[in-house]
Design a protein around this motif. Structure first.
Motif, PDB file in Angstrom:
ATOM      1  N   ASP A 211       0.839  -1.184   0.000  1.00 25.14           N
ATOM      2  CA  ASP A 211       0.115   0.053   0.049  1.00 25.14           C
ATOM      3  C   ASP A 211       0.916   1.232   0.025  1.00 25.14           C
ATOM      4  O   ASP A 211       1.245   1.726   1.069  1.00 25.14           O
ATOM      5  N   PHE A 212       1.262   1.662  -1.223  1.00 31.90           N
ATOM      6  CA  PHE A 212       2.131   3.123  -1.352  1.00 31.90           C
ATOM      7  C   PHE A 212       1.576   4.181  -0.629  1.00 31.90           C
ATOM      8  O   PHE A 212       2.383   4.771  -0.027  1.00 31.90           O
ATOM      9  N   LEU A 213       0.286   4.302  -0.763  1.00 32.22           N
ATOM     10  CA  LEU A 213      -0.578   5.647   0.014  1.00 32.22           C
ATOM     11  C   LEU A 213      -0.366   5.526   1.422  1.00 32.22           C
ATOM     12  O   LEU A 213       0.101   6.537   2.028  1.00 32.22           O
ATOM     13  N   GLY A 214      -0.574   4.069   1.793  1.00 30.53           N
ATOM     14  CA  GLY A 214      -0.468   3.858   3.412  1.00 30.53           C
ATOM     15  C   GLY A 214       0.953   4.017   3.782  1.00 30.53           C
ATOM     16  O   GLY A 214       1.112   4.599   4.947  1.00 30.53           O
ATOM     17  N   ALA A 215       1.884   3.742   3.101  1.00 30.72           N
ATOM     18  CA  ALA A 215       3.446   3.821   3.318  1.00 30.72           C
ATOM     19  C   ALA A 215       3.724   5.347   3.525  1.00 30.72           C
ATOM     20  O   ALA A 215       4.356   5.730   4.371  1.00 30.72           O
ATOM     21  N   GLY A 216       3.059   6.333   2.677  1.00 22.34           N
ATOM     22  CA  GLY A 216       3.058   7.532   2.685  1.00 22.34           C
ATOM     23  C   GLY A 216       2.711   8.217   3.841  1.00 22.34           C
ATOM     24  O   GLY A 216       3.394   9.134   4.628  1.00 22.34           O
ATOM     25  N   LEU A 217       1.521   7.749   4.274  1.00 21.84           N
ATOM     26  CA  LEU A 217       0.747   8.290   5.470  1.00 21.84           C
ATOM     27  C   LEU A 217       1.574   7.950   6.814  1.00 21.84           C
ATOM     28  O   LEU A 217       1.807   8.627   7.624  1.00 21.84           O
ATOM     29  N   ALA A 218       2.150   6.646   6.617  1.00 19.98           N
ATOM     30  CA  ALA A 218       2.805   6.101   7.945  1.00 19.98           C
ATOM     31  C   ALA A 218       4.271   6.941   8.003  1.00 19.98           C
ATOM     32  O   ALA A 218       4.587   7.508   9.356  1.00 19.98           O
ATOM     33  N   ALA A 219       4.905   7.338   6.961  1.00 18.28           N
ATOM     34  CA  ALA A 219       6.254   7.936   7.069  1.00 18.28           C
ATOM     35  C   ALA A 219       5.832   9.565   7.566  1.00 18.28           C
ATOM     36  O   ALA A 219       6.727   9.929   8.330  1.00 18.28           O
ATOM     37  N   ILE A 220       4.957   9.916   6.910  1.00 18.98           N
ATOM     38  CA  ILE A 220       4.542  11.369   7.488  1.00 18.98           C
ATOM     39  C   ILE A 220       4.135  11.630   8.856  1.00 18.98           C
ATOM     40  O   ILE A 220       4.479  12.118   9.622  1.00 18.98           O
ATOM     41  N   CYS A 221       3.367  10.568   9.125  1.00 17.19           N
ATOM     42  CA  CYS A 221       2.711  10.542  10.694  1.00 17.19           C
ATOM     43  C   CYS A 221       4.049  10.149  11.420  1.00 17.19           C
ATOM     44  O   CYS A 221       3.943  11.218  12.413  1.00 17.19           O
ATOM     45  N   LEU A 222       4.771   9.252  11.331  1.00 22.85           N
ATOM     46  CA  LEU A 222       5.803   9.066  12.127  1.00 22.85           C
ATOM     47  C   LEU A 222       6.890  10.194  12.094  1.00 22.85           C
ATOM     48  O   LEU A 222       7.457  10.715  13.274  1.00 22.85           O
ATOM     49  N   GLY A 223       7.300  10.775  11.057  1.00 22.36           N
ATOM     50  CA  GLY A 223       8.050  11.922  10.913  1.00 22.36           C
ATOM     51  C   GLY A 223       7.627  13.092  11.738  1.00 22.36           C
ATOM     52  O   GLY A 223       8.432  13.765  12.350  1.00 22.36           O
TER      53      GLY A 223
END
Length: 464
Positions: A211-223
């Motif tokens: 899930d590329f969109l999910g990966a982006g959300l996870a990265a921005i969230c944790l960042g």
């Protein structure tokens, strides 16, 4: 794009660990890579003054050499752990090692702060590839009866790297310029890759897509969460800090809702439904918060309150990680035979006692009076760390080892960052007495963690 069907099963499991001879070489490949990433975290701080002087930048600007690495590392741990479940942990590990090695070369040849920061971001991404699946790989390298021992040896490598990192950095800087600190990674990285290609295990792969969109959300969230916590530690304005944390939280909630029906969600809420996993992860955050509080507050305490030199402070900080490195394999062997809730609880009780002993140091303590208190903290932390790591990984199904491994690294970095922020807050509120306040707060975190660890004795282990 790969199929994202939630019903696709995992590929069959491989055997229980590697044959002994191949296992030894696989452990060598993993240990060298993990030592490199751990050393890089330790030596970068030592190099900051030299980098600032050479590149003609201010201390406030050069701190970003550490910050961008940390942000890139934390933000991508969960996405890369999830990707490892799909393409194989070996590929992610070797890809991360290759990127880390190439980025080290780029750091060594950086001619300005912007080029160095770009190289450090790439190096952080490479380190994330290593850290995100490191624990998952160990699960497939060792047989289940030796899993605690395997995690113990891994923790020993990390503890040894942190112990001798500043000394190694100082020795390198005594003979050469700061780029050598990064260039030294290159031969070790190439050797680790050559061994790893031949010996690391090929692990089961999930059939669902990424899930590329999910990966982006996870990265921005944790960042954003890590940036927000770090901003609070540096006493930034309340408005931006609150915005960073709030946006990170909202994106996390969106991610959870988006992946509600996913068989392996990026933010592994499915694993947190397992009491053993949830308690072990929460206990890890508490323990590393104690470590973060201590490693920020103690140097100020030793230098500003006790009026010790920087050399003496470095000596006083050494017993903690050194004893952790010694205790980690011992605790790992014990965790193969005794309940992790009991071992972890005892370790955190000892750690809490050590924090109280440090907070109540006499006005003019002798060298041994400081050293044995630091050793008590290292004893407790080392006795806790390996059994807890075993509990986190063992309570997740083999097919979700990537998600569990990502949580291991995320819990560690989140705890350390939170602890550092709380130590900074103690200094802001209590001034010179902030170090003592921070150490007392650390004892509180250790107490909470020990209670959660003992609660695991009432939980039935989840079936894989």
């Amino acid at each position: 794009m790969l199929d994202r069907s939630p019903k696709t099963p995992l590929s069959p499991l491989v055997g229980d660990g590697l044959p002994p001879e191949r296992r030894i070489w696989a452990v060598v490949a993993i240990s060298v890579a993990v030592a490199m990433a751990s050393l890089d975290t330790a030596i970068a701080n030592i190099a900051l003054p030299s980098i600032a002087n050479d590149l003609k930048v201010s201390p406030a600007d050069v701190v970003w050499v550490v910050n961008v690495y940390q942000i890139a590392l934390v933000a991508t741990l969960l996405p890369l752990g999830a990707l490892g479940e799909i393409v194989g942990y070996k590929r992610i590990y070797l890809g991360g090692l290759l990127l880390f090695t190439v980025a080290s070369l780029a750091c060594a040849y950086a001619w300005s702060l912007p080029t160095l920061l770009i190289a450090r971001v790439l190096q952080g991404l490479g380190a994330s590839g290593l850290m995100s699946v490191n624990s998952a790989l160990i699960r497939f390298v060792y047989p289940s009866r030796m899993l605690g021992r395997g995690y113990g040896y891994n923790a020993m490598v990390v503890g040894t790297a942190f112990t001798f990192g500043p000394t190694i950095a100082s020795a390198i800087l005594a003979f050469g310029p700061w780029p050598w600190l990064f260039a030294v990674n290159i031969p070790f990285g190439l050797v680790a890759m050559a061994i790893g290609v031949r010996t690391l295990p090929s692990t089961p792969r999930a059939g669902h897509g990424f899930d590329f969109l999910g990966a982006g959300l996870a990265a921005i969230c944790l960042g954003l969460v890590i940036i927000g916590i770090g901003s609070a530690a540096h006493r930034a304005s309340a408005g931006p800090v609150a915005a960073e944390l709030a946006i990170g939280l909202v994106l996390g909630l969106i991610l959870i809702r988006r992946q509600a029906d996913h068989p392996a969600p990026m933010l592994p809420v499915d694993l947190f439904r397992r009491p053993m996993f949830a308690l072990s992860a929460a206990t890890a955050v508490c323990s590393f918060a104690v470590q973060g509080i201590s490693f920020v507050s103690l140097p100020f305490y030793f230098e500003d309150i006790l009026h010790r030199t920087q050399v003496e402070t470095g000596f006083f900080m050494t017993p903690w990680p050194l004893v952790v490195a010694i205790m980690a394999p011992v605790a790992g062997r014990l965790s193969d035979r005794h309940p992790v809730g009991l071992l972890g609880g005892i370790g955190l009780v000892i750690l809490g006692i050590g924090m109280v002993l440090l907070a109540t140091l006499p006005v003019e303590p002798g060298i041994l009076n400081i050293v044995w208190r630091m050793a008590i903290c290292g004893l407790g932390f080392g006795f806790f760390q390996t059994p807890n790591l075993r509990a986190i990984m063992s309570s997740a199904p083999p097919g979700r080892s990537g998600g569990a491994s990502g949580i291991v690294a995320t819990a560690r970095l989140t705890g350390q960052t939170t602890g550092a922020a709380l130590a900074a807050l103690c200094f802001a509120l209590a001034g010179r007495d902030g170090a003592t306040t921070a150490l007392a707060l650390g004892a509180g975190f250790a107490t909470v963690g020990s209670v959660m660890s003992f609660l695991r004795l009432t939980v039935q282990p989840a079936k894989p």
